[in-house]
Motif scaffolding. Sequence first.
Motif: not given
Length: 480
Positions: A140-156
Amino acid sequence: MQRTKISVLLRTEPTGTEVLVKGWVKAFRNNQFIALNDGSTANNIQIVVSENTDPELIKRIKFGAAIGVQGTLLESQGKGQRVEIAASNITIYGDVNLEEYPLQPKKQSLEFLREHAHLRFRTNTFAAVFRVRHALAFAIHQFFNERGFFYIHTPIITASDAEGAGEMFRVTTLDPKNPPLDEQGNVDYKQDFFGKTTNLTVSGQLEGELAATALGDIYTFGPTFRAENSNTTRHLAEFWMIEPEVAFADLNDNMNLAEDMLRYVITYALEHCADDLKILEERLLEEEKSKPQDQRSEMSLTEKLRFVTENNFERLTYTEAIDILKNSNPNKKGKFQYPIEGWGVDLQSEHERYLVEKHFKKPVILTNYPAAIKAFYMRLDEGAEPGKETVSAMDILFPGIGEIVGGSQREERYDVLLQKMQAMHIPEAELSWYLDTRRFGSCPHAGFGLGFERLILFVTGMTNIRDVIAFPRYPGSAEF
RNA sequence: GCUUCAUUAGCUCAGUUGGUUAGAGCGGCGGACUGUUAAUCCGUAGGUCCAAGGUUCAAGUCCUUGAUGGAGCGCCA
């Protein structure tokens, strides 16, 4: 000497090199052959114990014991494996008392193992499930990374209880037996840790939208909490959700993204988890033997996965689905517990199952649901006849699992959004920060939520969601 | 939360219309075994029949309540 992982040794040419392996005994046969596993792969390596080994040491080589073996890697003389290790030295790291050890070298029920969840990693099935779980997360991380998505940490921890995605767990440091009270005698949350009531998040979507309306394409991947009293094979109180959010995307882009992602990660699992999927496929086959013929699946696990990667999902609107269901045999013959009478009602799981498992026999994307049964933030479709307003929502339904993805194009028009919030009694003051995205440089955007454990259910062929997360939390249960 | 099914040896289960001393397979333990693959072979131990109450001359078996677990439904991802 450095230890080598079994996954590596099984691919190494058996030329008599000196090696060191460490792992747990899976079987000890004929006083001579150890099947050793270290978790790096579903496969065991065979250790050949030499004849002059101390009999006291041999007695301690038992199912479950942790041992280290130094020896030479040779071509196996027996059938059933390519290589084996002729042991020259064996070290026992941890003995096991089999009279007390709950695990046994035999099939054990998933229910029993669930009660011993701290030990179930050690079984072939659960080790396979968790290796696949890792592979899917990575993909999942690889898929989004390849497409230029940024991984955002939203609050718990969130102060908002207006997201409308279900009951929430309260977070507080107040003493429940002696909480501070205000002048009216109510609990005074102004004195709580955050100065207000706080809860565990039920979704990172609203925060994700804030990021997407600046960074463009983002996704979240984190724990999610729902305090619903849900007792099913597909709900957890604590689960992991992936929520992409894409600026300038419409419903169609959203569907394409979700479908591409599912196909990508399932392909990744097929390519990288073949050994684990084989174990899980055999497990599923065994499990289905006890079912009546008509309830067994027509395809094996890997056939099912390939089918999904090789065929497009069926896309249709809610309205089209209602027509199909209304004219379906089960509806005409009164087989549905909830008969389809007309437009506007939410679909029950029996209806979703009929569409996915009987009518189309493939994953289905349902779109454009009635506005009245969907969340406030979904975009109102234009040109609907009065009383039949719809929103640009989409649900992806998978066989055996039901809804695996829920998403929508978001309502980017400030006035329309405000009107809907008022109609649905969403307190706008609490969500002023969310409304700001629509007040300043608002743009069309869309996103969805993917239930990570539901995806794992599908890929592993497991049938209870409590068996694809290490330590499941559900009503009445938070062990380990 | 609702419906439904279950609970008997370490595990998985059988146990007849209520009737002597509750069984099997696997696992454990003891032994044999140096080319095994869920190894095999011989021997052996192991039970609060979920709990409490009730019906009965007699309850693993029938009734009531509760606990725990499974499945389905609702809520959703």
